[in-house]
Design a protein around this motif. Structure first.
Motif, PDB file in Angstrom:
ATOM      1  N   ALA A 454       0.760  -1.266  -0.032  1.00 19.46           N
ATOM      2  CA  ALA A 454      -0.130   0.178   0.007  1.00 19.46           C
ATOM      3  C   ALA A 454       0.856   1.067  -0.028  1.00 19.46           C
ATOM      4  O   ALA A 454       0.501   2.319  -0.686  1.00 19.46           O
ATOM      5  N   ALA A 455       2.097   1.266   0.851  1.00 22.37           N
ATOM      6  CA  ALA A 455       2.788   2.232   0.675  1.00 22.37           C
ATOM      7  C   ALA A 455       3.636   2.608  -0.650  1.00 22.37           C
ATOM      8  O   ALA A 455       3.686   3.750  -0.781  1.00 22.37           O
ATOM      9  N   VAL A 456       3.930   1.544  -1.364  1.00 24.06           N
ATOM     10  CA  VAL A 456       4.553   1.956  -2.694  1.00 24.06           C
ATOM     11  C   VAL A 456       3.506   2.108  -3.716  1.00 24.06           C
ATOM     12  O   VAL A 456       3.737   2.890  -4.919  1.00 24.06           O
ATOM     13  N   ALA A 457       2.200   1.831  -3.733  1.00 27.29           N
ATOM     14  CA  ALA A 457       1.057   1.954  -4.745  1.00 27.29           C
ATOM     15  C   ALA A 457       0.795   3.250  -4.666  1.00 27.29           C
ATOM     16  O   ALA A 457       1.146   4.158  -3.885  1.00 27.29           O
ATOM     17  N   GLY A 458      -0.020   3.700  -5.610  1.00 28.87           N
ATOM     18  CA  GLY A 458      -0.421   5.127  -6.163  1.00 28.87           C
ATOM     19  C   GLY A 458      -1.082   5.622  -4.821  1.00 28.87           C
ATOM     20  O   GLY A 458      -2.212   4.776  -4.302  1.00 28.87           O
ATOM     21  N   GLY A 459      -1.107   6.595  -4.198  1.00 27.52           N
ATOM     22  CA  GLY A 459      -1.749   7.362  -3.215  1.00 27.52           C
ATOM     23  C   GLY A 459      -0.999   6.957  -1.807  1.00 27.52           C
ATOM     24  O   GLY A 459      -1.375   7.151  -0.864  1.00 27.52           O
ATOM     25  N   GLY A 460       0.178   5.840  -1.793  1.00 25.46           N
ATOM     26  CA  GLY A 460       0.600   5.399  -0.567  1.00 25.46           C
ATOM     27  C   GLY A 460       1.711   6.326  -0.268  1.00 25.46           C
ATOM     28  O   GLY A 460       2.055   7.196  -0.859  1.00 25.46           O
ATOM     29  N   ALA A 461       2.310   5.963   1.096  1.00 28.86           N
ATOM     30  CA  ALA A 461       3.179   7.012   1.575  1.00 28.86           C
ATOM     31  C   ALA A 461       4.792   7.146   0.947  1.00 28.86           C
ATOM     32  O   ALA A 461       4.983   8.000   0.649  1.00 28.86           O
ATOM     33  N   SER A 462       5.179   6.057   0.682  1.00 26.97           N
ATOM     34  CA  SER A 462       6.148   5.841  -0.219  1.00 26.97           C
ATOM     35  C   SER A 462       6.156   6.557  -1.636  1.00 26.97           C
ATOM     36  O   SER A 462       7.258   7.276  -2.053  1.00 26.97           O
ATOM     37  N   ARG A 463       5.000   6.219  -2.373  1.00 29.90           N
ATOM     38  CA  ARG A 463       4.995   7.088  -3.709  1.00 29.90           C
ATOM     39  C   ARG A 463       4.479   8.215  -3.370  1.00 29.90           C
ATOM     40  O   ARG A 463       5.121   9.051  -4.498  1.00 29.90           O
ATOM     41  N   ALA A 464       4.096   8.924  -2.426  1.00 31.79           N
ATOM     42  CA  ALA A 464       3.695  10.338  -2.286  1.00 31.79           C
ATOM     43  C   ALA A 464       5.225  10.904  -1.953  1.00 31.79           C
ATOM     44  O   ALA A 464       5.453  12.183  -2.491  1.00 31.79           O
ATOM     45  N   GLU A 465       5.806  10.216  -1.430  1.00 25.40           N
ATOM     46  CA  GLU A 465       7.362  10.881  -1.009  1.00 25.40           C
ATOM     47  C   GLU A 465       8.230  10.639  -2.126  1.00 25.40           C
ATOM     48  O   GLU A 465       8.947  11.992  -2.522  1.00 25.40           O
ATOM     49  N   LEU A 466       8.079   9.889  -3.227  1.00 24.65           N
ATOM     50  CA  LEU A 466       8.903   9.691  -4.227  1.00 24.65           C
ATOM     51  C   LEU A 466       8.231  10.985  -5.176  1.00 24.65           C
ATOM     52  O   LEU A 466       9.139  11.643  -5.903  1.00 24.65           O
ATOM     53  N   ASP A 467       7.022  10.998  -5.260  1.00 25.71           N
ATOM     54  CA  ASP A 467       6.509  12.199  -6.147  1.00 25.71           C
ATOM     55  C   ASP A 467       6.996  13.568  -5.589  1.00 25.71           C
ATOM     56  O   ASP A 467       7.205  14.540  -6.491  1.00 25.71           O
ATOM     57  N   ALA A 468       6.852  13.695  -4.453  1.00 27.64           N
ATOM     58  CA  ALA A 468       7.451  14.891  -3.668  1.00 27.64           C
ATOM     59  C   ALA A 468       8.751  15.149  -3.911  1.00 27.64           C
ATOM     60  O   ALA A 468       9.350  16.080  -4.591  1.00 27.64           O
ATOM     61  N   PHE A 469       9.636  14.255  -3.931  1.00 27.54           N
ATOM     62  CA  PHE A 469      11.054  14.427  -4.568  1.00 27.54           C
ATOM     63  C   PHE A 469      11.200  14.677  -5.991  1.00 27.54           C
ATOM     64  O   PHE A 469      11.860  15.685  -6.379  1.00 27.54           O
ATOM     65  N   VAL A 470      10.475  14.205  -6.851  1.00 24.74           N
ATOM     66  CA  VAL A 470      10.363  14.463  -8.084  1.00 24.74           C
ATOM     67  C   VAL A 470      10.049  15.943  -8.516  1.00 24.74           C
ATOM     68  O   VAL A 470      10.715  16.512  -9.385  1.00 24.74           O
ATOM     69  N   ALA A 471       8.987  16.284  -7.712  1.00 26.57           N
ATOM     70  CA  ALA A 471       8.620  17.717  -7.791  1.00 26.57           C
ATOM     71  C   ALA A 471       9.751  18.687  -7.194  1.00 26.57           C
ATOM     72  O   ALA A 471       9.817  19.838  -7.994  1.00 26.57           O
ATOM     73  N   LEU A 472      10.410  18.235  -6.389  1.00 24.11           N
ATOM     74  CA  LEU A 472      11.493  19.153  -6.011  1.00 24.11           C
ATOM     75  C   LEU A 472      12.628  19.242  -6.993  1.00 24.11           C
ATOM     76  O   LEU A 472      12.968  20.545  -7.030  1.00 24.11           O
ATOM     77  N   ILE A 473      13.063  18.086  -7.564  1.00 25.42           N
ATOM     78  CA  ILE A 473      14.145  18.425  -8.578  1.00 25.42           C
ATOM     79  C   ILE A 473      13.685  18.864  -9.635  1.00 25.42           C
ATOM     80  O   ILE A 473      14.564  19.254 -10.670  1.00 25.42           O
ATOM     81  N   THR A 474      12.295  19.073 -10.131  1.00 20.76           N
ATOM     82  CA  THR A 474      11.984  19.367 -11.188  1.00 20.76           C
ATOM     83  C   THR A 474      11.577  20.721 -11.085  1.00 20.76           C
ATOM     84  O   THR A 474      10.823  21.530 -11.960  1.00 20.76           O
ATOM     85  N   ARG A 475      11.518  21.619  -9.945  1.00 18.02           N
ATOM     86  CA  ARG A 475      11.282  22.907  -9.583  1.00 18.02           C
ATOM     87  C   ARG A 475      11.480  23.935 -10.561  1.00 18.02           C
ATOM     88  O   ARG A 475      12.464  23.711 -11.217  1.00 18.02           O
TER      89      ARG A 475
END
Length: 475
Positions: A454-475
């Motif tokens: 559930a953490a690595v699936a869409g909407g999970g905590a790990s996926r959310a943190e990975l998406d946040a990292f992607v957003a940070l480095i593409t700012r």
């Protein structure tokens, strides 16, 4: 996972692209984890993903990538960088459990710094931003990135948070032991002095200071309070921490975990003939060389357990797994005819590389007897497979404490450093596979697996943190 970008589309993004450069350490588990992260990032628009290592280790990483993911890897730019020649001796099962035979490689690996610097210089001139993601044992990349105004670096930890605390802050680890009933092992002897000196040269305070943040191959379902503990540590206060794991490509690329991946290995045909959850998968990873006495005890323990088993019996990796001299995967060790006769169709021995994720996802697999390397632990836990823990060196004893004491999804073969005997092996296997205790271990493993997936699936905590990292480095 979205369809891979075409190379032509990439060429049109030069100047506006974020170049992400992976610099892994030259050992299989480290190589694999950053390759798995590369697979995910190369599916995102606006990225050009570069994977930089020695010629030998780029080849090693790509040759061991599952065939199901090879089409995704074509969008990664692989850079085979030069280092001085290094010796590639065979492992010595009679010596320390730590793979000391790899030390010539470790010493040569430090010479990768200059070629990495040249690569970053080239990418800095042609990219909007350069993001370097490096192993702590390749932290020279952080120094090189600091030289360019449009570059930033992030350290990627491929060992769990609990081990990081144990090795960096022993007093904090003792506090965790008291609070949670953990039996954390002594760190004495888990690594050689030569390797510790190498690690200390790499992971220095100045290089920690260079890091814009940290990526961790774990998740809150596995280590939530340990992640909180790291965030409060002085070295990391103010750093951005992203728990993005487990980073096996299975959740991102293969889709549903219940589906068989594409593999034709003979062991899968054998598993197809076994009842559900009836087979103990036995593997000790890529850095463990077992002595003839240990192999003998394990063989007898498997026999005494009276359980079906699939045993991957191979030597530890050499520094160059492609070296011509004596190049072979399996140990030159034959089982006694009497043993083979007693085992019959109940067991299978694989001498060479085996498709671990295929095996762990197979419905016939009921437990994993493992050295407790973090890759193996994470894959087993993600898939809800209970474990039998026989750790050898490095982070493995601490990982075993995490799965045995903290989560209760594994049974230990031994306590402390005593030699392992066949009776103990058989008893540990049976505790996981049959009887009243096994029901609780299996149930907890299933529940933890559901939480990790559930953490690595869409909407999970790990996926959310990975998406946040992607957003940070593409700012």
């Amino acid at each position: 996972m979205p369809a891979p970008m075409e190379a032509a589309a990439r060429e049109g993004q030069v100047g506006s692209t974020v170049a992400v450069v992976m610099v892994p350490f030259a050992a299989q588990s480290h190589l694999a984890q950053l390759l798995h992260l590369s697979l995910f990032l190369c599916s995102r628009p606006g990225f050009a993903v570069h994977y930089a290592s020695t010629t030998t280790h780029v080849r090693q990483a790509t040759s061991r990538l599952h065939p199901a993911w090879s089409s995704f890897a074509k969008d990664i730019s692989f850079h085979e960088l030069p280092i001085p020649p290094f010796r590639s001796p065979h492992p010595d099962p009679s010596g320390t459990k730590f793979p000391a035979h790899l030390q010539p490689l470790f010493d040569a690996f430090e010479h990768l710094r200059a070629p990495v610097g040249e690569l970053l210089r080239s990418l800095s001139a042609s990219s909007r931003r350069v993001v370097v993601i490096h192993d702590p044992l390749a932290s020279f990349a952080a120094d090189e990135a600091a030289a360019f105004p449009n570059a930033e670096s992030y350290v990627f930890h491929c060992v769990p948070a609990l081990f990081q605390i144990s090795i960096a802050r022993p007093s904090a680890a003792l506090e965790l032991s008291r609070d949670h009933g953990l039996t954390l092992p002594s760190l004495d002897g888990i690594m050689t002095e030569e390797f510790m000196a190498f690690a200390q040269r790499q992971w220095t305070p100045s290089r920690i200071a260079h890091a814009a943040g940290m990526l961790l191959n774990t998740c809150r379902a596995l280590e939530g309070e340990f992640l909180d503990k790291i965030a409060r540590e002085p070295d990391y206060c103010g750093k951005k921490l992203f728990a993005i794991g487990p980073l096996s490509p299975l959740p991102f690329v293969a889709g549903a975990v219940a589906e068989r991946l594409v593999s034709s290995h003979e062991c899968l045909n054998w598993l197809d003939k076994q009842p559900p959850a009836s087979v103990v998968y036995v593997s000790f990873g890529t850095t463990t060389a077992m002595s003839s006495e240990e192999v003998k005890e394990l063989a007898q323990g498997l026999l005494l357990s009276q359980q079906r088993f699939l045993w991957v019996l191979r030597d530890a990796d050499r520094a160059d797994i492609f070296a011509a001299e004596g190049n072979d995967d399996g140990q030159k060790m034959e089982m006694a005819a009497e043993w083979e006769e007693k085992v019959g169709e109940r067991g299978m021995v694989v001498r060479g590389w085996a498709p671990q994720l295929d095996i762990l996802t197979h419905q016939a697999t009921g437990a994993f007897l493992s050295h407790c390397g973090w890759n193996s632990c994470a894959e087993s836990l993600c898939l809800g497979v209970p474990m039998v823990a026989w750790p050898m060196h490095s982070d493995q004893p601490t990982n075993a404490a995490l799965v045995v004491d903290y989560h209760g999804v594994a049974v230990a073969v031994r306590a402390g450093s005593e030699a392992v005997r066949s009776e103990a092996i058989a008893a540990a296997i049976r505790r996981v596979m049959v009887g009243e205790e096994s029901e609780g271990v299996r149930r907890r493993a299933r529940e933890l697996g559901e939480a990790v997936r559930a953490a690595v699936a869409g909407g999970g905590a790990s996926r959310a943190e990975l998406d946040a990292f992607v957003a940070l480095i593409t700012r």
